[in-house]
Motif scaffolding. Structure first.
Motif, PDB file in Angstrom:
ATOM      1  N   MET A  77       0.808  -1.218   0.000  1.00 47.52           N
ATOM      2  CA  MET A  77       0.000   0.000   0.000  1.00 47.52           C
ATOM      3  C   MET A  77       0.844   1.272   0.000  1.00 47.52           C
ATOM      4  N   ASP A  78       2.130   1.138   0.332  1.00 50.31           N
ATOM      5  CA  ASP A  78       2.992   2.319   0.349  1.00 50.31           C
ATOM      6  C   ASP A  78       3.571   2.649  -1.021  1.00 50.31           C
ATOM      7  N   ASP A  79       3.242   1.843  -2.028  1.00 53.32           N
ATOM      8  CA  ASP A  79       3.700   2.134  -3.390  1.00 53.32           C
ATOM      9  C   ASP A  79       2.878   3.287  -3.972  1.00 53.32           C
ATOM     10  N   GLU A  80       3.511   4.151  -4.737  1.00 51.53           N
ATOM     11  CA  GLU A  80       2.826   5.329  -5.276  1.00 51.53           C
ATOM     12  C   GLU A  80       1.709   4.960  -6.254  1.00 51.53           C
ATOM     13  N   ASN A  81       1.761   3.747  -6.808  1.00 47.95           N
ATOM     14  CA  ASN A  81       0.730   3.302  -7.747  1.00 47.95           C
ATOM     15  C   ASN A  81      -0.321   2.400  -7.091  1.00 47.95           C
ATOM     16  N   ALA A  82      -0.295   2.316  -5.760  1.00 45.44           N
ATOM     17  CA  ALA A  82      -1.252   1.467  -5.043  1.00 45.44           C
ATOM     18  C   ALA A  82      -2.665   2.025  -5.183  1.00 45.44           C
ATOM     19  N   ASP A  83      -3.637   1.125  -5.347  1.00 46.63           N
ATOM     20  CA  ASP A  83      -5.043   1.534  -5.475  1.00 46.63           C
ATOM     21  C   ASP A  83      -5.910   0.479  -4.792  1.00 46.63           C
ATOM     22  N   PHE A  84      -6.255   0.731  -3.543  1.00 47.01           N
ATOM     23  CA  PHE A  84      -7.011  -0.244  -2.768  1.00 47.01           C
ATOM     24  C   PHE A  84      -8.414  -0.447  -3.326  1.00 47.01           C
ATOM     25  N   GLU A  85      -9.093   0.647  -3.677  1.00 43.71           N
ATOM     26  CA  GLU A  85     -10.469   0.553  -4.162  1.00 43.71           C
ATOM     27  C   GLU A  85     -10.546  -0.267  -5.440  1.00 43.71           C
ATOM     28  N   ARG A  86      -9.611  -0.031  -6.354  1.00 43.61           N
ATOM     29  CA  ARG A  86      -9.577  -0.788  -7.606  1.00 43.61           C
ATOM     30  C   ARG A  86      -9.306  -2.268  -7.337  1.00 43.61           C
ATOM     31  N   THR A  87      -8.381  -2.539  -6.426  1.00 42.13           N
ATOM     32  CA  THR A  87      -8.023  -3.916  -6.097  1.00 42.13           C
ATOM     33  C   THR A  87      -9.202  -4.650  -5.468  1.00 42.13           C
ATOM     34  N   LEU A  88      -9.903  -3.993  -4.541  1.00 37.98           N
ATOM     35  CA  LEU A  88     -11.071  -4.606  -3.905  1.00 37.98           C
ATOM     36  C   LEU A  88     -12.158  -4.892  -4.930  1.00 37.98           C
ATOM     37  N   ALA A  89     -12.426  -3.923  -5.803  1.00 36.03           N
ATOM     38  CA  ALA A  89     -13.449  -4.118  -6.830  1.00 36.03           C
ATOM     39  C   ALA A  89     -13.076  -5.267  -7.758  1.00 36.03           C
TER      40      ALA A  89
END
Length: 226
Positions: A136-148
């Motif tokens: 999650m500390d990566d600048e390209n991390a996207d939690f919402e996209r990953t969850l979806a």
């Protein structure tokens, strides 16, 4: 390490695509539980689980390592498995003795082939599983996209227990527990309780309802209450 009764021992197999962070997760568990005094890094070739010269050279796991961690009154044996399909026999062997599976998913790469394979294997073996959204500390991390993406691939039974939040600069700093409705943030490398961000409160209630509904669907009695 002290002796533990059988009901105080858990075997947790770490699965996921190569590079999703299984070995680093195991290293963190060892370090923060006090089992080791140094946080090893894959790039530096000094992790506990990747000790074989070939693993150190390639910077990937080749065989399964057993990493015992003592936490509160429980002993947790983490089984760190290889991510490459060439060594799938190692993963399946570890799964055969595991109580549950922890499937690592990169927040920057999302669901990968290794993620889908890990799900298929756990389905075949009827093994309980939980996803851990990593990096999650990566600048390209996207939690919402990953969850979806996970809900599309694996169904609506996938629901978050925790969600991340960022600071004003968009940098990942902590997470919110949806069940307890409390927040923690990283301060000097350690997690500390903090106030829940105002802009996250509505999202927390929406996602918490999703979690409650998923839990209720597993039991007729809970569904009636829901």
């Amino acid at each position: 390490m002290k002796s533990y009764a059988a009901d105080k021992v858990r075997n947790v197999v770490l699965l996921g695509h190569s590079g999703s962070g299984k070995t680093t997760y195991a290293e963190a568990a060892l370090f923060f539980s006090g089992a080791t005094k140094r946080f090893g890094k894959v790039d530096e070739g000094n992790t506990v689980s990747d000790y074989d010269p070939e693993e150190i050279r390639r910077k990937v796991s080749i065989s399964t390592s057993v990493l015992p961690v003592e936490w509160q009154d429980t002993k947790i044996n983490f089984l760190d498995t290889p991510g490459y399909f060439d060594f799938v026999a190692e993963s399946k062997l570890a799964m055969s003795v595991a109580d549950t599976a922890l499937i690592m998913v990169s927040a920057k790469s999302g669901v990968e082939v290794g993620t889908e394979k890990a799900w298929e294997y756990t389905e075949e073996m009827h093994l309980p599983r939980i996803f851990f959204v990593n990096q999650m500390d990566d600048e390209n991390a996207d939690f919402e996209r990953t969850l979806a993406d996970m809900r599309v691939k694996f169904g609506k039974s996938v629901a978050p227990l925790q969600i991340p939040f960022n600071d004003a600069d968009g940098k990942f700093v902590g997470f919110i527990n949806l069940i307890k409705r409390d927040a923690r943030k990283k301060v000097d490398g350690k997690l500390q309780p903090c106030e829940m961000p105002e802009d996250k409160k509505d999202e927390v209630e929406v996602l918490r309802s999703m979690l409650v509904e998923v839990a209720a669907e597993s039991s007729d009695e809970l569904m009636e209450k829901f």
